[in-house]
Structure formats: structure tokens, C-alpha cells
Design a protein around this motif. Structure first.
Motif: not given
Ligand SMILES: [Fe+2]
Ligand SMILES: Cc1cc2nc3c(=O)[nH]c(=O)nc-3n(C[C@H](O)[C@H](O)[C@H](O)COP(=O)(O)O)c2cc1C
Ligand SMILES: [Fe+2]
Length: 504
Positions: A131, A133, A135, A199, A218
């Protein structure tokens, strides 16, 4: 006053500094070429965060390297996380070593300490980026700098994003992987599973067939710092964690129910003993219980069909009184867990979670400049944005001269799928009176019957389209038929030829 004091102090200090420098000069010069006379030392480094990172065994060969963040106030700068959050990362120690994802930028120091401890001098062979993202990907370039030779593995969509976030191309540093591709690391065999829009579009999960572990990105995550715990069976998940798990899922992934259903179908074909998400505890017991929650949330099936959410938007208290009378009727009628929420005081992420939990949503709003009271309008708009559907609802409006909130709420609800109105709208003029209180009781009884599955709901507010088109690349659903020939996917950008007709 504080400012002028500070300023005076500063001038004084600066003056002292100048005088001090002059004195130093008068006392003789420092040895010249200090660096040449003494060999430059190698800086030994310092474990500033010793003890703050937690390395724990997940299985014999898999280690947890994640980091808790208890200082963050708003996750994604929008969701309050009073219980903190964890950024999970995992290391597989086989003939080859494999790191699964990294952490947020706030957690770099303890993360690298954990990684160094876990590798214990070994090289890092692979970094699987499930992922992009930030974070989870913030440490990407630093991992590459610290562990030369590490190969990146990610989806083609992630490779594109890496070029946006960083100054390198995946093709120079690793490989892109596709659904079903395998990587043998010695004893372990890893298979990559695409999970678009769970997501973000680039998401992949990884299945370790040897330990029967699904690294699920996630999905199956939750808000909440782990605090030294690692497995869901080590905490009181049902009572202390479930509300945050629901709030995490519904707010972060809730819009993409279809894509989650697709992944659940794939997961159903795998023999999974453990779910390792990127936030919150790992699942190794009662997986079925949690999978069932996901199945309900992602199919927009009320988790508690007999429960009701009564939410009100009230300026001076009249609408609040009406909402309280309604909630009281429902509770007296035998319903448990009726949630009465003030939309001005309840964070919208909690409202969304409650709406996913409950079978019925009663909406009571004051009229505000011929519209819905703004916090209620915002909450309903957010419900629609999260694809909330398949609920019964009822309406209460309030106004002192021209109540208009109900029709405006209905306008928002009519854009949502399968929202069925029960009972008559109750219109309050400023504050409930005997007559409107009776109407609220009557509405309460209709809601009670609906919660028991007895009351006929009115026809769905919006005409439903039964057929749609699904993007083969990212799973995005276009509702309606036919699909325009020049259509491009708003999520991943492919053209109409990538869409298949589906029943909705
Ligand atoms: Fe995420
Ligand atoms: C800024 C503002 C705008 C309002 N606009 C309307 C309106 O357009 N139509 C109306 O009937 N009442 C309007 N009202 C009045 C409130 O809707 C009405 O007093 C209602 O009873 C307030 O309910 P509450 O006691 O729950 O706050 C407005 C009130 C405020 C403060
Ligand atoms: Fe995340």
C-alpha cells in the motif's frame, strides 16, 4: 508584555555574546586544523528510542516490527484517534528476508531500530509494498538507502505512485507483481493477491502458504495503539476495540463495499490461519467472527438490524427534545442500544459507524435558512459519500416560521441507494407540544414495528438501477446502463473496454 521582555532579554544575550566572543579572541586561538591533527571519529549512532519499538514473534519466521503512535490527534488529519493507532510492519526471516511495508514518518526511528534488531546483521532481500499511502510507505527511500541491494515488489499501480512520491523508478530497483504471482523465499511460498480500492487502487495483499498468513494491507485493521499486545485474542476486542474497528472500516474503506466483497471471495479460497493487517492487532483466533463483521459492513447489511440511531441537529433544544421523546419511545418499546446522537457534538466518523451498525436511522433537524441545520447536512452528505445504503429511515423537522428541513434531508437521502422511509414526517413548530408529542409516539411505534421487520417500508426514495458496469482493473462500479462509449474510469483511468456488465 511577555514579548517586550523576551526582546530585551534577547538584546542582552546578544550583546553578552559579542562581548564573550571578543574575550575568547583575547585568550588565544584554538588549535588550527583540528580535524587534520585528530582522525575523524566514526559516529557510533545512538538508540534514542530504545525500548519504544516492540519486536515480537508472529510465527516462528515472521516478526512484528510495527510502532504505536499515541500522540497523533487526527488520523488522515480527519479521524480522532484518542486510543492512538499502530503502523504495522512485518519481517519474514527465511533463506531470503522480506519486509512487508514500512511505517508513517512519525515512527521512523523506532521502526529502523526494530528492523535492525530483527535482521540482526542479515541483509534485507525484498521489500513488499502492499500500500502506497504514506502512513505505510514513508520510510521507503530510507530502507533502500540503509539496505543496499533490497529489491522492491509492488503492483504496477504502486510503481506509478512511487514516481509521484519519490525520485526513483521501481524498474531500476525491483519488480512489479500481478495477481497470483509467486515468490519462493526458501521454506516459504508467497502469493500476491490484488485488492484494488481496499482502499487505494494499488493495494496488494500477500499470502504466505507456509504459515497460512494473509498480510492483508489496510483490510482488517483498526484504530487503537497496541500497547505491547499483538494479537486480537490478547485484548478485549469485542468490548474495547470493536467500536474503533467499525469506525475504521466504515470511514476508511466503507465506500468500497463491492471491492471488499471481491477480496473476501478470494480470501474464502485460501486456508488462512492468521490475518496480519497494517493497523491494530493480528487475528489468529475467531477469524470467522471478524470476517462476518466485514461481510456485513461491506454488503451494507445492518450489523444490528434491530437497533436504531436517532440523530438530531438542534440549535436551542426543541429538536433535541423531540429526538429524546422518540428515543425514549424506542427504548420503552424494548429496543436496546438505541443511540441518541447530537450531530453538533458527535464526530461524523462516529455517526457513520453507528449508521453502519443500526437498521434504522431517525433524523431530526431544525430548519436553518430554509435548509437542513448545517452539521446535519454535513453528516448526511458524508453518509452519501460513504455509500451508506439499505436502511429504513424516518424524519422529524423543526422550524419557527417555515419548516423545510425534512424535504431537504429527503433530497440527500433520495441520492442514496435503497433507503426506505417509514412513518409520516413529524413537523415541530419551535418545540414539541401535546399534539406533536403524540405524533412522535406514533412514529416511534412505526419504527418499532419496522425494526421487528413488521412495518411495510415505503418504496425506495430513488429509482434503483439494477445493472451497472464494473472496471476490471480497479473494481470501480458505474451505476447505470449503457456505459457511455467514451467513458473512462474515474479511479484508475482505463477506457470503457475494460468494463464488464454486472448485476447490482
Ligand atoms: Fe490506507
Ligand atoms: C440562523 C437561523 C436560521 C433559521 N432559519 C429558519 C428557516 O429558514 N425556517 C424556519 O422555519 N425556521 C428557521 N430558524 C428557526 C429554527 O429552525 C427554529 O427556531 C427551531 O425551532 C429551532 O429548533 P431547536 O430548538 O432545536 O434549535 C432558523 C434559526 C436560525 C438560528
Ligand atoms: Fe493505513
Amino acid at each position: 508584555m511577555g514579548t517586550s521582555m523576551d526582546r530585551r532579554q534577547f538584546i542582552k544575550t546578544a550583546a553578552g555574546g559579542v562581548a564573550g566572543a571578543a574575550m575568547l579572541g583575547a585568550m588565544g586561538e584554538l588549535p588550527r586544523a583540528l580535524a587534520q591533527e585528530k582522525p575523524a571519529p566514526v559516529f557510533p549512532g545512538k538508540k534514542q528510542f530504545a525500548g519504544s519499538g516492540v519486536v515480537r514473534k508472529v510465527t516462528e519466521d515472521i516478526l512484528y516490527l510495527g510502532v504505536d503512535d499515541r500522540r497523533i490527534a487526527l488520523f488522515e488529519n480527519v479521524y480522532p484517534v484518542p486510543r492512538g493507532v499502530s503502523y504495522n510492519s512485518y519481517l519474514l526471516l527465511d533463506d531470503k528476508t522480506v519486509l512487508f511495508d514500512t511505517v508513517d514518518r512519525t515512527a521512523l526511528n523506532p521502526f529502523f531500530e526494530n528492523l535492525e534488531t530483527a535482521l540482526n546483521g542479515r541483509a534485507l532481500d525484498y521489500l513488499v509494498i502492499q500500500h502506497m499511502e504514506p502512513d505505510h510507505s514513508a520510510a521507503l527511500s530510507q530502507v533502500m538507502a540503509r539496505y543496499p541491494g533490497v529489491k522492491l515488489l509492488c503492483s504496477a499501480a504502486a510503481a506509478k505512485m512511487i514516481e509521484q512520491f519519490f525520485d526513483f523508478k521501481v524498474e531500476d530497483w525491483g519488480y512489479t507483481v500481478k495477481e497470483g504471482m509467486e515468490l519462493s523465499t526458501g521454506k516459504h511460498k508467497l502469493t500476491f493477491v490484488e485488492a484494488p480500492m481496499v482502499h487505494w487502487p494499488e493495494v496488494i495483499m500477500t499470502y504466505d502458504a507456509t504459515d497460512k498468513v494473509l498480510f492483508s494491507a489496510d483490510a482488517f485493521g483498526t484504530f487503537g495503539a497496541l500497547g505491547g499486545n499483538l494479537f486480537a485474542d490478547e485484548v478485549n476486542f469485542q468490548e474495547e476495540w470493536l467500536p474503533d474497528a467499525r469506525r475504521y472500516y466504515t470511514n476508511i474503506v466503507g465506500k468500497y463495499g463491492q471491492q471488499v466483497q471481491d477480496v473476501l471471495a478470494k480470501a474464502g479460497t485460501l486456508d488462512i490461519a492468521m490475518l496480519c493487517p497494517l493497523h491494530g492487532p493480528i487475528w489468529r483466533q475467531e477469524l470467522g467472527w471478524f470476517l462476518d463483521k466485514y461481510s456485513k459492513w461491506s454488503s451494507y447489511t445492518p450489523e444490528e438490524p434491530a437497533a436504531a440511531l436517532v440523530m438530531y441537529g438542534s440549535i436551542y433544544g426543541g429538536t433535541e427534545n423531540a429526538a429524546t421523546l422518540l428515543a425514549k419511545r424506542l427504548s420503552q418499546g424494548g429496543k436496546r442500544n438505541v443511540a441518541l446522537c447530537d450531530v453538533s457534538k458527535t464526530h461524523v466518523s462516529d455517526l457513520i459507524a453507528e449508521a453502519f451498525r443500526c437498521g434504522h436511522i431517525a433524523l431530526a433537524s431544525a430548519t436553518y435558512n430554509m435548509d437542513v441545520f448545517t452539521p446535519m447536512k454535513n453528516a448526511l452528505t458524508d453518509f452519501a459519500a460513504h455509500n451508506l445504503q439499505n436502511r429504513t429511515y424516518s424524519l422529524v423537522e423543526n422550524g419557527s416560521w417555515s419548516p423545510a428541513a425534512a424535504s431537504k434531508m429527503e433530497a440527500i437521502l433520495s441520492g442514496m441507494k435503497d433507503m426506505r422511509k417509514v412513518g409520516e414526517t413529524v413537523t415541530i413548530l419551535s418545540t414539541p407540544n401535546e399534539e406533536t408529542a403524540q405524533q412522535l409516539d406514533k412514529l416511534g411505534d412505526v419504527i418499532l414495528a419496522a425494526l421487528d421487520g413488521a412495518a411495510p417500508a415505503q418504496a425506495p426514495a430513488a429509482a434503483e438501477s439494477a445493472v451497472g458496469w464494473k472496471c476490471r482493473v480497479c473494481g470501480y462500479i458505474y451505476e447505470g446502463d449503457p456505459l457511455p462509449e467514451d467513458y473512462t474510469c474515474p479511479v484508475c483511468g482505463v477506457d470503457a473496454t475494460f468494463f464488464d456488465k454486472v448485476e447490482l
